[in-house]
Design a protein around this motif. Structure first.
Motif, PDB file in Angstrom:
ATOM      1  N   LEU A  24      -3.582   2.454 -13.323  1.00  0.00           N
ATOM      2  CA  LEU A  24      -3.829   3.894 -13.302  1.00  0.00           C
ATOM      3  C   LEU A  24      -3.752   4.450 -11.884  1.00  0.00           C
ATOM      4  O   LEU A  24      -3.157   5.500 -11.656  1.00  0.00           O
ATOM      5  N   GLU A  25      -4.368   3.748 -10.936  1.00  0.00           N
ATOM      6  CA  GLU A  25      -4.368   4.182  -9.539  1.00  0.00           C
ATOM      7  C   GLU A  25      -4.411   2.958  -8.618  1.00  0.00           C
ATOM      8  O   GLU A  25      -5.081   1.966  -8.927  1.00  0.00           O
ATOM      9  N   LEU A  26      -3.708   3.044  -7.502  1.00  0.00           N
ATOM     10  CA  LEU A  26      -3.725   1.990  -6.492  1.00  0.00           C
ATOM     11  C   LEU A  26      -4.411   2.536  -5.243  1.00  0.00           C
ATOM     12  O   LEU A  26      -3.987   3.546  -4.684  1.00  0.00           O
ATOM     13  N   ALA A  44       4.852  -0.581  -5.771  1.00  0.00           N
ATOM     14  CA  ALA A  44       4.130   0.483  -6.464  1.00  0.00           C
ATOM     15  C   ALA A  44       5.013   1.711  -6.656  1.00  0.00           C
ATOM     16  O   ALA A  44       5.011   2.335  -7.726  1.00  0.00           O
ATOM     17  N   GLU A  45       5.771   2.045  -5.622  1.00  0.00           N
ATOM     18  CA  GLU A  45       6.671   3.207  -5.708  1.00  0.00           C
ATOM     19  C   GLU A  45       7.740   2.978  -6.771  1.00  0.00           C
ATOM     20  O   GLU A  45       8.043   3.882  -7.567  1.00  0.00           O
ATOM     21  N   GLN A  46       8.287   1.764  -6.812  1.00  0.00           N
ATOM     22  CA  GLN A  46       9.338   1.444  -7.790  1.00  0.00           C
ATOM     23  C   GLN A  46       8.823   1.548  -9.221  1.00  0.00           C
ATOM     24  O   GLN A  46       9.559   1.938 -10.131  1.00  0.00           O
ATOM     25  N   HIS A  50       0.584   5.555  -8.970  1.00  0.00           N
ATOM     26  CA  HIS A  50      -0.023   6.543  -8.078  1.00  0.00           C
ATOM     27  C   HIS A  50      -0.838   5.833  -6.999  1.00  0.00           C
ATOM     28  O   HIS A  50      -1.755   5.074  -7.301  1.00  0.00           O
ATOM     29  N   VAL A  51      -0.512   6.085  -5.726  1.00  0.00           N
ATOM     30  CA  VAL A  51      -1.168   5.425  -4.601  1.00  0.00           C
ATOM     31  C   VAL A  51      -2.115   6.400  -3.898  1.00  0.00           C
ATOM     32  O   VAL A  51      -1.734   7.544  -3.603  1.00  0.00           O
ATOM     33  N   HIS A  68     -11.321  -7.868  -0.742  1.00  0.00           N
ATOM     34  CA  HIS A  68     -10.304  -7.013  -1.354  1.00  0.00           C
ATOM     35  C   HIS A  68      -8.979  -7.002  -0.608  1.00  0.00           C
ATOM     36  O   HIS A  68      -7.957  -6.562  -1.132  1.00  0.00           O
ATOM     37  N   GLN A  69      -8.951  -7.457   0.656  1.00  0.00           N
ATOM     38  CA  GLN A  69      -7.721  -7.534   1.460  1.00  0.00           C
ATOM     39  C   GLN A  69      -7.070  -6.172   1.693  1.00  0.00           C
ATOM     40  O   GLN A  69      -5.889  -6.071   1.972  1.00  0.00           O
ATOM     41  N   GLY A  70      -7.863  -5.112   1.529  1.00  0.00           N
ATOM     42  CA  GLY A  70      -7.331  -3.780   1.790  1.00  0.00           C
ATOM     43  C   GLY A  70      -6.649  -3.128   0.609  1.00  0.00           C
ATOM     44  O   GLY A  70      -5.981  -2.100   0.768  1.00  0.00           O
ATOM     45  N   VAL A  71      -6.816  -3.705  -0.578  1.00  0.00           N
ATOM     46  CA  VAL A  71      -6.144  -3.128  -1.745  1.00  0.00           C
ATOM     47  C   VAL A  71      -6.989  -3.332  -2.999  1.00  0.00           C
ATOM     48  O   VAL A  71      -7.627  -4.368  -3.187  1.00  0.00           O
ATOM     49  N   ALA A  72      -7.011  -2.301  -3.836  1.00  0.00           N
ATOM     50  CA  ALA A  72      -7.685  -2.375  -5.135  1.00  0.00           C
ATOM     51  C   ALA A  72      -6.921  -1.483  -6.104  1.00  0.00           C
ATOM     52  O   ALA A  72      -6.155  -0.602  -5.692  1.00  0.00           O
ATOM     53  N   ALA A  73      -7.121  -1.722  -7.387  1.00  0.00           N
ATOM     54  CA  ALA A  73      -6.428  -0.918  -8.398  1.00  0.00           C
ATOM     55  C   ALA A  73      -7.340  -0.698  -9.592  1.00  0.00           C
ATOM     56  O   ALA A  73      -8.053  -1.608 -10.018  1.00  0.00           O
TER      57      ALA A  73
END
Length: 246
Positions: A24-26, A44-46, A50-51, A68-73
């Motif tokens: 749903l969201e990054l 994600a863009e490909q 939604h970022v 989290h290494q700087g990323v969650a979704a």
């Protein structure tokens, strides 16, 4: 919709590749500009995900200060499934797993999922054949745990056990006649507990795949325990030892 937050590069990237419609969201740390970050943003863009750029503090809060290494979704968990490799990749402690060999009663499965979540088990694994899947009864008994803890159904349980052994995970089954009892067995390392079904216990091949067998001390007149009760006793002792070892 069953919303769930996942985190870590491998878990998020795998989710976008396998189930892009479920993302749903990054949420991404805008300060990261390394090749791995660029590759994930491109993916994600490909896929039309939604970022949302956020700072590290917000990600810490969203994930409970997990790795989290700087990323969650944020995902719709109802649209997908989780694979074991994703779970093991992002752990920051020794794996702690529960393997259920042929549990067919949804009430037992729901109770096992509930106690597994309470004791911090990373995933529950079961064979696809002769095992109950997540249904309304399981979800109700689990009281939310079925939507949180990964329940991974595998085609070949014996092969999964071999793969876990290759990753240095100790496979431990339960047996009333085992020489080692639960309270005298070290449970602080990479560990996967195996419990059999309600009537016959573990299948022969599963039993033979165990590295060792451990007994649950019994002090009363009953000779056996319900699988969900047994899982509660075992997992609680494992968690106690792991916390003491920190």
């Amino acid at each position: 919709m069953q919303k769930k937050l996942i985190h870590g590069f491998h878990a998020v990237a795998s989710r976008i590749k396998r189930f892009p419609d479920s993302v749903l969201e990054l949420f991404f740390n805008g300060n990261r500009n390394d090749p791995r970050a660029k590759e994930l943003l491109k993916l994600a863009e490909q896929q039309g995900v939604h970022v949302i750029m956020v700072d590290a503090a917000r990600l810490d809060g969203m994930t409970g200060h997990a790795r989290h290494q700087g990323v969650a979704a944020m995902i719709d968990a109802g649209k997908s499934y989780v694979v074991l490799e994703d779970v093991l990749e992002d752990l920051n402690e020794p794996p702690f797993l529960l393997i259920l060999d042929g549990i067919t009663d949804p009430h037992n499965l729901g109770a096992c999922l509930r106690v597994a979540d309470a004791m911090g088990v990373h995933a529950v694994i079961a064979p696809k054949d002769k095992s109950v899947s997540i249904n309304a009864t399981v979800s109700k008994v689990a009281c939310g745990a079925a939507e949180v803890i990964p329940y991974i159904m595998v085609t070949n349980l014996a092969r999964t056990l071999r793969d876990l052994k290759d990753q240095n995970v100790w496979i431990v089954g339960t047996d009333a006649d085992a020489k080692t009892d639960l309270h005298h067995f070290n449970q602080t390392g990479p560990l996967a507990w195996v419990l059999g079904n309600e009537g016959e216990g573990m299948r022969r091949l599963t039993r033979e795949s165990c590295d060792t067998l451990v007994s649950i001390p019994m002090f009363g007149s009953v000779e056996s325990l319900n699988v969900s009760v047994a899982s509660g006793i075992i997992l609680a002792e494992s968690r106690r030892q792991r916390e003491m070892n920190k």
